[in-house]
Design an enzyme around this catalytic site. Structure first.
Site, PDB file in Angstrom:
ATOM      1  N   CYS A 297      -1.956   0.371   7.562  1.00 12.35           N
ATOM      2  CA  CYS A 297      -1.240   1.596   7.226  1.00 12.35           C
ATOM      3  C   CYS A 297      -1.321   2.622   8.344  1.00 12.35           C
ATOM      4  O   CYS A 297      -0.342   3.327   8.627  1.00 12.35           O
ATOM      5  CB  CYS A 297      -1.786   2.172   5.925  1.00 12.35           C
ATOM      6  SG  CYS A 297      -1.482   1.092   4.500  1.00 12.35           S
TER       7      CYS A 297
ATOM      8  N   GLU B  57       0.561   4.077   1.488  1.00 16.69           N
ATOM      9  CA  GLU B  57       0.688   4.674   2.809  1.00 16.69           C
ATOM     10  C   GLU B  57       1.713   3.926   3.658  1.00 16.69           C
ATOM     11  O   GLU B  57       2.504   4.546   4.369  1.00 16.69           O
ATOM     12  CB  GLU B  57      -0.666   4.692   3.537  1.00 16.69           C
ATOM     13  CG  GLU B  57      -1.770   5.416   2.792  1.00 16.69           C
ATOM     14  CD  GLU B  57      -2.568   4.503   1.859  1.00 16.69           C
ATOM     15  OE1 GLU B  57      -3.639   4.941   1.415  1.00 16.69           O
ATOM     16  OE2 GLU B  57      -2.129   3.371   1.573  1.00 16.69           O
TER      17      GLU B  57
ATOM     18  N   HIS C 115       0.857  -1.183   0.000  1.00 19.38           N
ATOM     19  CA  HIS C 115       0.000   0.000   0.000  1.00 19.38           C
ATOM     20  C   HIS C 115       0.897   1.238   0.000  1.00 19.38           C
ATOM     21  O   HIS C 115       1.932   1.253   0.676  1.00 19.38           O
ATOM     22  CB  HIS C 115      -0.872   0.028   1.245  1.00 19.38           C
ATOM     23  CG  HIS C 115      -1.854  -1.092   1.351  1.00 19.38           C
ATOM     24  ND1 HIS C 115      -2.898  -1.059   2.247  1.00 19.38           N
ATOM     25  CD2 HIS C 115      -1.954  -2.271   0.699  1.00 19.38           C
ATOM     26  CE1 HIS C 115      -3.606  -2.162   2.147  1.00 19.38           C
ATOM     27  NE2 HIS C 115      -3.046  -2.925   1.211  1.00 19.38           N
TER      28      HIS C 115
ATOM     29  N   CYS D  23      -5.917   2.227   5.698  1.00 17.61           N
ATOM     30  CA  CYS D  23      -6.470   1.056   6.383  1.00 17.61           C
ATOM     31  C   CYS D  23      -5.791   0.889   7.734  1.00 17.61           C
ATOM     32  O   CYS D  23      -4.859   1.621   8.081  1.00 17.61           O
ATOM     33  CB  CYS D  23      -6.277  -0.194   5.525  1.00 17.61           C
ATOM     34  SG  CYS D  23      -4.541  -0.741   5.411  1.00 17.61           S
TER      35      CYS D  23
END
Length: 150
Positions: free
Chosen positions: A86, A55, A53, A83
């Protein structure tokens, strides 16, 4: 100095680029004192890595590359609310602020899910963090990318 909306639009554009690369639509950037210091887009499909991800990649980069003063002045702009995975990485990295476009609940709705995860702000608060979380910002613009994809 650019404002939150301009940085969010850049994050949304990174999400579009992620889709062009065969990945899901997520993009993020880090800003320290008005300067973009790093950008990332989702690479979960192209790298065959469920943790890729943007992030998480940026939180790891920031913790490794920025000093304490830079972390205290660092804002992550992201196309979608981080999420839980993250959000925890953002907490551990010590980022000052997160600004997102699409709320997690909105993304869940677009994906046809009946439930969404724990919010980024709640994860950070539960860990005892002080990161400021702002959003949604320009949610209708960010949502369009997800609606086109899902």
């Amino acid at each position: 100095m650019r404002n939150d909306e301009e940085y969010i639009r850049e994050a949304i554009e990174l999400a579009r680029e992620a889709v062009s690369d065969g990945n899901t639509p997520f993009g993020s950037l880090l800003v320290v004192d008005g300067t973009v210091v790093e950008r990332s887009k989702n690479t979960t499909v192209s790298e065959n890595d469920v943790t890729a991800h943007p992030e998480l990649k940026l939180a790891r980069w920031a913790a490794r590359e920025l000093d304490d003063d830079e972390l205290a002045a660092c804002t992550m702009y992201t196309s979608t609310e981080p999420c839980e995975m993250c959000a925890a990485a953002i907490y551990y990295a010590g980022l000052d602020r997160v600004v997102y476009s699409v709320a997690g609940a909105t993304l869940a709705s677009v994906q046809g899910k009946t439930k969404s995860g724990i919010t980024c702000e709640e994860v950070i608060e539960r860990k005892g963090g002080e990161t400021t979380v702002d959003g949604p910002v320009l949610e209708s613009e960010g949502r369009r990318v997800h609606e086109e994809f899902y």
